[in-house]
Design a protein around this motif. Structure first.
Motif, short mmCIF file in Angstrom:
data_model
loop_
_atom_site.label_atom_id
_atom_site.label_comp_id
_atom_site.label_asym_id
_atom_site.label_seq_id
_atom_site.Cartn_x
_atom_site.Cartn_y
_atom_site.Cartn_z
N ASN A 1 -3.51 3.14 -5.52
CA ASN A 1 -4.22 2.20 -4.66
C ASN A 1 -5.68 2.07 -5.07
O ASN A 1 -6.24 0.96 -5.04
CB ASN A 1 -4.09 2.59 -3.19
CG ASN A 1 -2.72 2.28 -2.65
OD1 ASN A 1 -2.09 1.30 -3.04
ND2 ASN A 1 -2.24 3.12 -1.76
N VAL B 1 0.81 -1.22 0.00
CA VAL B 1 0.00 0.00 0.00
C VAL B 1 0.85 1.27 0.00
O VAL B 1 0.42 2.29 -0.53
CB VAL B 1 -0.95 -0.01 1.22
CG1 VAL B 1 -1.71 1.28 1.35
CG2 VAL B 1 -1.92 -1.17 1.11
N ASP C 1 -7.38 -1.42 -6.29
CA ASP C 1 -8.61 -1.93 -5.66
C ASP C 1 -9.69 -2.20 -6.71
O ASP C 1 -10.38 -3.22 -6.64
CB ASP C 1 -9.15 -0.93 -4.63
CG ASP C 1 -8.31 -0.88 -3.36
OD1 ASP C 1 -7.50 -1.81 -3.15
OD2 ASP C 1 -8.48 0.08 -2.59
N PRO D 1 3.55 1.83 -4.30
CA PRO D 1 3.06 3.04 -4.95
C PRO D 1 4.05 4.20 -4.87
O PRO D 1 4.13 5.01 -5.79
CB PRO D 1 1.77 3.37 -4.18
CG PRO D 1 1.30 2.06 -3.68
CD PRO D 1 2.56 1.31 -3.34
#
Length: 88
Positions: free
Chosen positions: A54, A33, A58, A37
């Motif tokens: 993120n 997470v 998702d 990134p």
């Protein structure tokens, strides 16, 4: 520090971590997470870029679950094409 927090290190040492958790779970989530990134960002407005990354991951994960439940990821797209007969 709250009073109860002062006792955590001793209690963890005596009884283990709460609910059988271990730091490797949170470390793995942190890498997925935050670190990945961050590496993908340009470092300019990095937090904004990380949030967008993120969100996209998702959405891709949700789409994959949906596609699997609808049977859309079975086999390959080439299996649906009728075989071509060569003249000759």
């Amino acid at each position: 520090m709250k009073h109860a927090a002062k006792h955590y290190p001793e209690l963890i040492h005596l009884f283990g971590v709460p609910n059988g958790l271990c730091s490797s779970i949170t470390e793995n989530k942190h890498i997925k997470v935050v670190k990945e990134p961050w590496w993908q960002s340009s470092r300019f407005n990095a937090i904004g870029q990380m949030l967008v990354t993120n969100q996209r991951l998702d959405k891709l994960a949700a789409a994959q679950v949906n596609f699997i439940s609808e049977g859309m990821l079975k086999g390959t797209c080439l299996e649906k094409i009728p075989s071509i007969r060569l003249i000759g």
